[in-house]
Enzyme design. Structure first.
Site, PDB file in Angstrom:
ATOM      1  N   LYS A  20       0.858  -1.186   0.000  1.00  0.00           N
ATOM      2  CA  LYS A  20       0.000   0.000   0.000  1.00  0.00           C
ATOM      3  C   LYS A  20       0.890   1.230   0.000  1.00  0.00           C
ATOM      4  CE  LYS A  20      -4.501   0.719   0.332  1.00  0.00           C
ATOM      5  NZ  LYS A  20      -5.535  -0.181  -0.211  1.00  0.00           N
ATOM      6  N   GLY A  76     -26.579   1.125   0.271  1.00  0.00           N
ATOM      7  CA  GLY A  76     -25.651   1.905  -0.555  1.00  0.00           C
ATOM      8  C   GLY A  76     -25.905   1.594  -2.018  1.00  0.00           C
ATOM      9  N   VAL A  84     -20.872   0.141  -6.563  1.00  0.00           N
ATOM     10  CA  VAL A  84     -21.007  -1.305  -6.332  1.00  0.00           C
ATOM     11  C   VAL A  84     -22.475  -1.671  -6.089  1.00  0.00           C
ATOM     12  CG1 VAL A  84     -20.315  -3.274  -4.908  1.00  0.00           C
ATOM     13  CG2 VAL A  84     -18.691  -1.420  -5.295  1.00  0.00           C
TER      14      VAL A  84
END
Ligand code: NAD
Length: 373
Positions: free
Chosen positions: A89, A191, A195
């Site tokens: 990361k 949500g 996605v």
């Protein structure tokens, strides 16, 4: 000033000392008055891969801590996804989010750093960066993925993450009910964004009854209407009766207060870090609710963009084929949890550890079975 500097270095030192990763590259970016941290947590299975987070932190050490923590998560996520990639990361910790020429110059300096690592670290987008930024980084290094469609990349990962969650929901239903059939099952998608919107559509098409909740009520209604589903008040999502609760908005929705209010048999969604505290996993198990670990079920996006790294370049059909493997990955996690009588959250880490041990053994030239003992 000197004392501050010494305090800062000491805290970097403490962080590095406590981290289980292999290598951290720390760069003081004087031009932006920021810091660049590249953490390569594990290269056991291949080059360390992970997103680039562009964010303002209270202290530089907070940025390094975030990069370290997130890189360890990537090691487990990429091991289970079986992509031949290790975990990494990067964090670009800046005093203010740069735009225009300043942003471009920062991304170029960062791209040069990634290039200098010779392919040991591969990056894509994360919080604060997107495909346009990856295109800019690609002007300086080939070790970047998650580029735009126009630049030969895979584009928005959201719909592909949704495909993975869809297969994960089927695997969860198969474990919990004995059948992966979605027809007649009720799904609550929390949500309705990149996605959740795509997932609602896939679930609706497969014959499920879809309930959609979003803080943007209009968005929830639009998505629900497009698939013949219904919208639910965002504040009532947790207590709504359904077969599958799919958190696809924020993380940390599963905590000691919310879990007892759930009225579902499965939790399976894309949100990162769904468990606010590890004990929530035990509470879910005790309540008889099957939890599909977030980093296993939401790997569709990274699986998709990783196909950009293949010698032939990005191939959507190939990506979708690989994303289907999330079904088997979850099956193996659920089976491990059952056999060892542990939570699915703990089982996911077990599966990742076994794959990493196998990778280590392979590297050392030992037979794989020896690594699992
Ligand atoms: P997005 O920003 O496109 O959509 C998020 C949606 O959630 C928005 O419509 C927003 O209004 C809604 N929302 C925010 N707070 C809410 C709340 N309290 N209740 C109900 N709705 C709420 O984000 P996305 O790309 O769809 O990602 C969704 C989640 O999945 C995030 O947690 C993200 O970290 C995770 N994730 C995404 C990907 C990906 O490929 N996009 C990959 C892995 C994980």
């Amino acid at each position: 000033m000197d004392c501050d500097r010494i305090a800062l270095m000491a805290s970097f030192e403490e962080l590095l000392e406590s981290w289980s990763g292999e290598q951290a590259v720390i760069h003081r970016d004087r031009e932006s008055d920021g810091w660049i941290f590249i953490c390569m947590h594990s290269t056991q299975l291949g080059p360390a891969a992970g997103g680039t987070r562009l964010k303002v932190y209270e202290t530089p050490a907070d940025g390094l801590r975030d990069a370290m923590r997130l890189s360890a998560g990537m090691t487990a996520k990429l091991a289970v996804a079986d992509l031949g990639l290790g975990g990494g990361k990067a964090v670009l910790a800046v005093p203010a989010i740069p735009q225009g020429d300043e942003r471009r110059a920062l991304l170029h300096r960062y791209g040069d750093m990634v290039q200098s690592l010779g392919g040991g670290f591969l990056t894509s987008s994360d919080v604060g960066t997107g495909e346009a930024d990856m295109d800019v980084i690609a002007e300086r290094t080939e070790h970047v993925f998650g580029r735009s469609l126009a630049a030969g990349g895979a584009g928005d990962p959201g719909p592909f993450t949704a495909v993975g969650v869809f297969h994960g929901i089927k695997a969860s239903l198969a474990r919990s009910t004995g059948s992966s059939d979605l027809a007649g099952r009720t799904m609550l998608v929390q949500g309705a964004g990149s996605v959740g919107g795509a997932l609602s559509e896939l679930l609706g098409r497969a014959g499920a009854t879809v309930l959609v909740a979003d803080v943007d009520a209009q968005r929830a209604q639009t998505v629900a209407a497009s698939i013949g589903g219904s919208s639910v008040d965002a504040g009532k999502a947790i207590g709504t009766e359904c077969d599958v609760y799919a958190p696809c908005a924020l993380g940390a929705t599963l905590n000691l207060e919310s879990v007892p209010k759930l009225r579902c048999r499965i939790v399976a969604g894309s949100a990162n870090n769904q468990l606010a505290e590890p004990e929530a996993a035990e509470l879910l198990r005790d309540a008889g609710i099957l939890y599909a670990p977030d980093y296993v079920i939401n790997a569709g996006g990274i699986i998709n963009v990783s196909l950009e790294l293949e010698p032939g370049g990005y191939d959507e059909a190939k990506a979708v084929g690989k994303i289907k493997n999330i079904f088997d990955a979850l099956k193996s996690v659920f089976e491990t949890a059952r056999k060892r009588n542990i939570t699915t959250h703990a089982a996911a880490q077990d599966v990742a550890d076994a794959i990493l041990a196998e990778g280590r053994a392979k590297k050392a030239g030992k037979p794989a079975a020896a690594a699992r003992r």
